[in-house]
Design a protein around this motif. Structure first.
Motif, mmCIF file in Angstrom:
data_model
loop_
_atom_site.group_PDB
_atom_site.id
_atom_site.type_symbol
_atom_site.label_atom_id
_atom_site.label_comp_id
_atom_site.label_asym_id
_atom_site.label_seq_id
_atom_site.Cartn_x
_atom_site.Cartn_y
_atom_site.Cartn_z
ATOM 1 N N TYR A 151 49.241 -49.073 26.058
ATOM 2 C CA TYR A 151 48.923 -47.741 25.551
ATOM 3 C C TYR A 151 49.734 -47.426 24.292
ATOM 4 C CZ TYR A 151 48.498 -42.683 25.228
ATOM 5 O OH TYR A 151 48.285 -41.414 24.767
ATOM 6 N N ASP A 152 51.026 -47.776 24.312
ATOM 7 C CA ASP A 152 51.860 -47.555 23.126
ATOM 8 C C ASP A 152 51.280 -48.274 21.915
ATOM 9 O OD1 ASP A 152 53.581 -45.921 24.508
ATOM 10 O OD2 ASP A 152 55.045 -47.497 24.909
ATOM 11 N N LEU A 200 48.069 -49.060 21.456
ATOM 12 C CA LEU A 200 46.828 -48.366 21.089
ATOM 13 C C LEU A 200 47.100 -47.164 20.190
ATOM 14 C CD1 LEU A 200 44.800 -48.236 24.415
ATOM 15 C CD2 LEU A 200 43.991 -49.163 22.242
ATOM 16 N N ARG A 201 48.258 -46.572 20.342
ATOM 17 C CA ARG A 201 48.587 -45.384 19.560
ATOM 18 C C ARG A 201 48.928 -45.716 18.116
ATOM 19 N NH1 ARG A 201 52.817 -42.256 23.135
ATOM 20 N NH2 ARG A 201 52.776 -40.893 21.334
ATOM 21 N N PRO A 218 44.279 -49.649 15.859
ATOM 22 C CA PRO A 218 42.947 -49.546 16.469
ATOM 23 C C PRO A 218 42.456 -50.896 17.004
ATOM 24 C CG PRO A 218 42.737 -49.617 14.085
ATOM 25 C CD PRO A 218 44.216 -49.652 14.396
ATOM 26 N N ARG A 247 43.071 -42.885 28.827
ATOM 27 C CA ARG A 247 43.856 -42.487 27.652
ATOM 28 C C ARG A 247 43.359 -43.167 26.378
ATOM 29 N NH1 ARG A 247 50.187 -41.950 29.184
ATOM 30 N NH2 ARG A 247 49.981 -40.720 31.076
ATOM 31 N N ALA A 248 42.929 -44.417 26.507
ATOM 32 C CA ALA A 248 42.418 -45.151 25.339
ATOM 33 C C ALA A 248 41.183 -44.464 24.769
ATOM 34 C CB ALA A 248 42.092 -46.598 25.728
ATOM 35 N N THR A 249 40.280 -44.019 25.658
ATOM 36 C CA THR A 249 39.055 -43.377 25.171
ATOM 37 C C THR A 249 39.334 -41.969 24.646
ATOM 38 O OG1 THR A 249 38.455 -42.734 27.441
ATOM 39 C CG2 THR A 249 37.471 -44.755 26.575
ATOM 40 N N GLU A 250 40.431 -41.367 25.070
ATOM 41 C CA GLU A 250 40.837 -40.091 24.463
ATOM 42 C C GLU A 250 41.330 -40.321 23.036
ATOM 43 O OE1 GLU A 250 43.786 -38.483 27.097
ATOM 44 O OE2 GLU A 250 42.316 -37.970 28.639
ATOM 45 N N LEU A 251 42.086 -41.408 22.843
ATOM 46 C CA LEU A 251 42.589 -41.737 21.503
ATOM 47 C C LEU A 251 41.456 -42.164 20.576
ATOM 48 C CD1 LEU A 251 45.763 -43.932 22.222
ATOM 49 C CD2 LEU A 251 45.737 -41.685 21.146
ATOM 50 N N ASP A 252 40.536 -42.961 21.105
ATOM 51 C CA ASP A 252 39.441 -43.521 20.310
ATOM 52 C C ASP A 252 38.169 -43.540 21.148
ATOM 53 O OD1 ASP A 252 37.641 -44.934 18.811
ATOM 54 O OD2 ASP A 252 38.830 -46.776 18.707
#
Length: 124
Positions: free
Chosen positions: A43-44, A46-47, A50, A71-76
Motif C-alpha cells: 500500500y505504501d 501504491l501511494r 501508479p 484502499r488501492a481502488t480508492e487511490l486509483d
C-alpha cells in the motif's frame, strides 16, 4: 516493434517461494513487477507510484489483500485487481467489500494460467 511500455504490476504475497515464482513468471511474460511480502508495504508503494494491476494474496500479515485492494481502488479507481488465494470463498463473500470488478484466481494454479488471466485483465 512497439513503443508501448510494459504494464506495471504490484504483487503482494507473503509466501516467499510463491512470490518468487510469480515474479519470475510475470517478468518472463514481459511485465514490470514490484513485490512485497505484506499488504502494508504494498500500500505504501501504491501511494508513491501508479500500477496497472494489483495482484494480491488475501490472507497476509499487517494488512490483508481485501483491505489492500479496497484502499488501492480508492487511490486509483482505474487499477485492476486480481486476488490469488486458496480461500476463494473469502474473496467472493459480499460482506468483505472487496472491489466488485476484482478477479479471483484460486490456488493452486498453473503459472501459464496466471499469465493468461493477467494479460486478459489488462487488455479489458
Amino acid at each position: 516493434m512497439t513503443d508501448s511500455t510494459p504494464a506495471k504490476i504490484l504483487l503482494a504475497e507473503d509466501d516467499h517461494d510463491m512470490r518468487r515464482f510469480l515474479v519470475k513468471a510475470l517478468q518472463h511474460a514481459g511485465f514490470v513487477v514490484t513485490s512485497f511480502d505484506n499488504g502494508l508495504d504494498a500500500y505504501d508503494q501504491l501511494r508513491v507510484e501508479p500500477f496497472e494491476l494489483l495482484l494480491t494474496d488475501i490472507v497476509m500479515p499487517e494488512m490483508d489483500g481485501i483491505e489492500l485492494a479496497r484502499r488501492a481502488t480508492e487511490l486509483d479507481p482505474d487499477i485492476k485487481v486480481m486476488f490469488i488465494t486458496g480461500f476463494a470463498a473469502v474473496a467472493l463473500n459480499p460482506d468483505n467489500q472487496a472491489p466488485t470488478q476484482a478477479k479471483v484466481l484460486s490456488k493452486p494454479f498453473h503459472l501459464r494460467d496466471l499469465v493468461n488471466e493477467v494479460q486478459r485483465l489488462l487488455a479489458a
